[in-house]
Scaffold this active site. Structure first.
Site, PDB file in Angstrom:
ATOM      1  N   THR A  34       0.817  -1.212   0.000  1.00 31.31           N
ATOM      2  CA  THR A  34       0.000   0.000   0.000  1.00 31.31           C
ATOM      3  C   THR A  34       0.853   1.265   0.000  1.00 31.31           C
ATOM      4  O   THR A  34       2.027   1.241   0.328  1.00 31.31           O
ATOM      5  CB  THR A  34      -0.939   0.022   1.221  1.00 31.31           C
ATOM      6  OG1 THR A  34      -0.160   0.071   2.420  1.00 31.31           O
ATOM      7  CG2 THR A  34      -1.848  -1.196   1.241  1.00 31.31           C
ATOM      8  N   ASP A  35       0.205   2.364  -0.371  1.00 30.35           N
ATOM      9  CA  ASP A  35       0.874   3.659  -0.309  1.00 30.35           C
ATOM     10  C   ASP A  35       0.390   4.404   0.929  1.00 30.35           C
ATOM     11  O   ASP A  35      -0.314   3.843   1.767  1.00 30.35           O
ATOM     12  CB  ASP A  35       0.650   4.456  -1.594  1.00 30.35           C
ATOM     13  CG  ASP A  35      -0.811   4.782  -1.857  1.00 30.35           C
ATOM     14  OD1 ASP A  35      -1.645   4.695  -0.926  1.00 30.35           O
ATOM     15  OD2 ASP A  35      -1.137   5.148  -3.001  1.00 30.35           O
ATOM     16  N   PHE A  36       0.731   5.659   1.057  1.00 27.83           N
ATOM     17  CA  PHE A  36       0.392   6.434   2.259  1.00 27.83           C
ATOM     18  C   PHE A  36      -1.115   6.578   2.470  1.00 27.83           C
ATOM     19  O   PHE A  36      -1.560   6.872   3.561  1.00 27.83           O
ATOM     20  CB  PHE A  36       1.056   7.816   2.215  1.00 27.83           C
ATOM     21  CG  PHE A  36       0.513   8.708   1.135  1.00 27.83           C
ATOM     22  CD1 PHE A  36      -0.553   9.556   1.400  1.00 27.83           C
ATOM     23  CD2 PHE A  36       1.068   8.693  -0.137  1.00 27.83           C
ATOM     24  CE1 PHE A  36      -1.060  10.373   0.403  1.00 27.83           C
ATOM     25  CE2 PHE A  36       0.565   9.513  -1.135  1.00 27.83           C
ATOM     26  CZ  PHE A  36      -0.499  10.357  -0.866  1.00 27.83           C
ATOM     27  N   SER A  37      -1.917   6.356   1.425  1.00 25.16           N
ATOM     28  CA  SER A  37      -3.374   6.496   1.556  1.00 25.16           C
ATOM     29  C   SER A  37      -4.047   5.207   2.019  1.00 25.16           C
ATOM     30  O   SER A  37      -5.250   5.199   2.255  1.00 25.16           O
ATOM     31  CB  SER A  37      -3.973   6.948   0.221  1.00 25.16           C
ATOM     32  OG  SER A  37      -3.882   5.900  -0.732  1.00 25.16           O
TER      33      SER A  37
END
Length: 155
Positions: A34-37
Site C-alpha cells: 500500500t501507499d500512504f493512503s
C-alpha cells in the site's frame, strides 16, 4: 522444523491452480503493498499480475530457471513487450485478491494474456500483456511446440 510432507502440503497452494480458462492465484494485500493512503500502490498491481503469469507458466511446465540454463538449446528469457492496464477500483490492506490469467493469442514468439485482479466478484484491475521470448542475442525466438498446448485453455 517442518518435515517434507508438511512442506509439500504448504507449497501445494502456493502457485495457485490451472483452471479451465487458464490459471487462478489468490493473494493477500499486505502493508508493504500500500501507499500512504492505505490503498494498493499502482505499481504493485504489476507485481500481482507478474506472479499470476509466472505461476501459470510454472504449472504449465515452463520454468524460468530451465530457460536461463539453456534447456531448449540456448538460454532464453521472457520479456514484456506491451501492457495495457485499466484501474477500476482500489484494493486495500488485508483484501484477499484473485488473479485470473488466460491466454488470448499465441503466434510465433509472442503470447498475449488477459488478466483480472478481483476482490470477491468485483473486478478491480484488468490487464492485457503481450510477452515474448528472446535468445541470448536479444532476438525473438519461436515458442517450443510443446508450450503452445500447455497455454491453450482446456475449457
Amino acid at each position: 522444523m517442518a518435515d517434507q510432507a508438511e512442506t509439500d502440503a504448504l507449497a501445494t497452494g502456493l502457485s495457485g491452480a490451472l483452471t479451465s480458462f487458464g490459471h487462478r492465484l489468490m493473494a493477500r494485500v499486505y502493508y508493504a503493498d500500500t501507499d500512504f493512503s492505505g490503498v494498493v500502490y499502482h505499481a504493485r498491481y504489476l507485481e500481482f499480475f507478474e506472479r499470476g503469469r509466472s505461476d501459470f507458466l510454472r504449472l504449465a511446465g515452463v520454468h524460468h530457471t530451465e530457460l536461463a540454463d539453456g534447456k531448449h538449446g540456448e538460454k532464453i528469457v521472457w520479456i514484456v513487450r506491451r501492457m495495457e492496464i485499466d484501474f477500476r477500483s482500489p484494493a486495500k490492506i488485508d483484501d484477499i485478491l484473485t488473479i485470473d490469467t488466460r491466454t488470448e493469442n499465441i503466434s510465433g514468439a509472442r503470447i498475449t494474456m488477459a488478466q483480472q485482479l478481483k476482490r470477491g466478484g468485483e473486478v478491480l484491475v484488468e490487464a492485457r500483456v503481450e510477452a515474448a521470448i528472446i535468445g541470448e542475442n536479444g532476438r525473438p525466438r519461436r515458442f517450443p511446440k510443446e508450450w503452445i498446448e500447455a497455454f491453450i485453455p482446456r475449457g
